[in-house]
Motif scaffolding. Structure first.
Motif, PDB file in Angstrom:
ATOM      1  N   LEU A  86       0.840  -1.187   0.000  1.00 29.88           N
ATOM      2  CA  LEU A  86       0.000   0.000   0.000  1.00 29.88           C
ATOM      3  C   LEU A  86       0.881   1.244   0.000  1.00 29.88           C
ATOM      4  O   LEU A  86       1.654   1.446   0.943  1.00 29.88           O
ATOM      5  CB  LEU A  86      -0.907   0.027   1.242  1.00 29.88           C
ATOM      6  N   PRO A  87       0.803   2.092  -1.020  1.00 32.13           N
ATOM      7  CA  PRO A  87       1.575   3.338  -1.012  1.00 32.13           C
ATOM      8  C   PRO A  87       1.072   4.259   0.100  1.00 32.13           C
ATOM      9  O   PRO A  87      -0.136   4.449   0.264  1.00 32.13           O
ATOM     10  CB  PRO A  87       1.300   3.941  -2.389  1.00 32.13           C
ATOM     11  N   ALA A  97       3.281  -0.945   3.959  1.00 28.13           N
ATOM     12  CA  ALA A  97       3.238   0.373   3.341  1.00 28.13           C
ATOM     13  C   ALA A  97       4.603   0.750   2.798  1.00 28.13           C
ATOM     14  O   ALA A  97       5.638   0.418   3.385  1.00 28.13           O
ATOM     15  CB  ALA A  97       2.778   1.409   4.359  1.00 28.13           C
ATOM     16  N   SER A  98       4.583   1.445   1.666  1.00 25.57           N
ATOM     17  CA  SER A  98       5.823   1.938   1.067  1.00 25.57           C
ATOM     18  C   SER A  98       5.701   3.430   0.809  1.00 25.57           C
ATOM     19  O   SER A  98       4.603   3.979   0.681  1.00 25.57           O
ATOM     20  CB  SER A  98       6.099   1.212  -0.255  1.00 25.57           C
ATOM     21  N   TYR A  99       6.867   4.078   0.747  1.00 25.85           N
ATOM     22  CA  TYR A  99       6.892   5.500   0.410  1.00 25.85           C
ATOM     23  C   TYR A  99       8.158   5.782  -0.381  1.00 25.85           C
ATOM     24  O   TYR A  99       9.261   5.449   0.062  1.00 25.85           O
ATOM     25  CB  TYR A  99       6.849   6.374   1.679  1.00 25.85           C
ATOM     26  N   GLN A 100       7.972   6.346  -1.553  1.00 23.61           N
ATOM     27  CA  GLN A 100       9.084   6.655  -2.454  1.00 23.61           C
ATOM     28  C   GLN A 100       9.958   5.431  -2.718  1.00 23.61           C
ATOM     29  O   GLN A 100      11.174   5.501  -2.734  1.00 23.61           O
ATOM     30  CB  GLN A 100       9.919   7.809  -1.883  1.00 23.61           C
ATOM     31  N   VAL A 140       8.049   1.006   4.594  1.00 25.34           N
ATOM     32  CA  VAL A 140       7.940   1.845   5.787  1.00 25.34           C
ATOM     33  C   VAL A 140       7.489   1.042   7.001  1.00 25.34           C
ATOM     34  O   VAL A 140       8.051   1.151   8.091  1.00 25.34           O
ATOM     35  CB  VAL A 140       6.952   3.013   5.552  1.00 25.34           C
ATOM     36  N   ALA A 141       6.453   0.206   6.794  1.00 29.78           N
ATOM     37  CA  ALA A 141       5.906  -0.525   7.936  1.00 29.78           C
ATOM     38  C   ALA A 141       5.028  -1.678   7.464  1.00 29.78           C
ATOM     39  O   ALA A 141       4.560  -1.704   6.323  1.00 29.78           O
ATOM     40  CB  ALA A 141       5.081   0.408   8.823  1.00 29.78           C
ATOM     41  N   VAL A 142       4.835  -2.628   8.358  1.00 30.44           N
ATOM     42  CA  VAL A 142       3.876  -3.713   8.174  1.00 30.44           C
ATOM     43  C   VAL A 142       2.798  -3.531   9.228  1.00 30.44           C
ATOM     44  O   VAL A 142       3.085  -3.129  10.365  1.00 30.44           O
ATOM     45  CB  VAL A 142       4.535  -5.098   8.373  1.00 30.44           C
TER      46      VAL A 142
END
Length: 301
Positions: free
Chosen positions: A245-246, A276-279, A283-285
């Motif tokens: 998920l962005p 979650a991802s960013y750029q 980032v996190a689960v």
């Protein structure tokens, strides 16, 4: 003042094609030393005599180890018919033998009972804990244990080859916690001829394949140099079975601090686990709820 950690703050996966004759822990220690990594771990122990995929997590990738441990794995192995051993493999002493040799049809028929949801008793020589002690330590002292059966999902178990009357080559795809040695032992008993594992290779584990792994010789040759870094695979490969998920810029900032953060979801359902991802970076689960990811693990990369 807090003591700084030794080594490099590198994160990702290194897939080793483990040779026979070395423990999984020894492989991890060698990889950690060679990459000068601050932290390392592995996803799924292989017996010293076994070969194949040993996925080593470095740095923040260690937080994704449970997802690889839970993933399906494929094993190729040969069962030596006619002999039971103390360890259920060729490392142990033969304790019982049989002259019976079932034909291929009998083996095919017996394999049916080992597919799907089964119950499996671990080998006496295993890492299972009994009253706080490892079963293999007790077994070495001559203690016989009544180990509790454990559930195992076997996706497939197929007869691959029959080199001769004494040997059967099989391939198994299974879930977490499978003991190939127990399969060989129990199959031999079901056939009435006894059996143990002659050799074992883990062909793949989750997204990682043995044939794409590197050898310990490569690790040793490039130890403590940047040349090894080309073999570090992305951390997010450990999350291959979870939806990505962005995150929004604000959501990413909140997630990095351990708070629920806004993400852009499409087909993810409420209460589903995702990452979650960013750029382009993980980032996190966590658990997706109403437009936000509620983090359970945060990556500091």
């Amino acid at each position: 003042m807090a003591r700084s950690k030794k080594g490099r703050a590198i994160s990702g996966w290194v897939v080793i094609d483990k040779p026979a004759g070395i423990t999984s822990t020894a492989v991890v220690n060698k990889v950690k030393w060679a990459f000068d990594a601050q932290k390392a771990g592995h996803a799924g122990t292989l017996d010293p005599a076994a070969t194949g995929v040993l996925a080593v997590a470095l740095g923040e990738a260690t937080k994704t180890v449970p997802y690889i441990t839970d993933a399906l794995k494929c094993y190729r192995f040969v069962v030596r018919l006619g002999q039971a051993t103390t360890t259920d493999d060729a490392e142990g002493a033969v304790v019982e033998s049989s002259d019976l040799r079932p034909d291929d049809a009998a083996i095919e028929a017996a394999l049916v009972a080992f597919r799907g949801d089964i119950e499996q008793i671990p080998p006496q020589f295993s890492a299972v804990k009994v009253d706080g002690e490892r079963a293999y330590d007790l077994a070495r002292e001559g203690v016989e244990m009544d180990l509790v059966a454990r559930p195992l999902w076997v996706e497939s178990l197929d007869l691959i080859a029959r080199p001769d009357a004494d040997h059967v080559e099989l391939e198994m795809v299974c879930g977490k916690g499978g003991y190939v040695r127990s399969i060989a032992r129990d199959l031999g008993r079901a056939l009435g001829c006894l059996g143990h594992v002659l050799w074992l290779r883990r062909v793949w584990s989750g997204p990682f394949e043995a044939d794409k792994g590197i050898s310990l010789e490569v690790v040793e040759a490039g130890a403590k140099t940047d040349a090894l870094d080309v073999h570090i695979l992305p951390l997010e490969l450990g999350l291959a079975d979870l939806p990505e998920l962005p995150a929004t810029p604000e959501g990413a900032a909140r997630l990095k601090n351990g708070n629920p953060g806004m993400v852009i979801a499409s087909s993810v359902e409420y209460g589903e686990e995702a990452w979650a991802s960013y750029q382009g970076k993980p980032v996190a689960v966590g658990i997706y709820k109403a437009g936000e990811l509620h983090p359970s693990r945060v990556f500091n990369i």
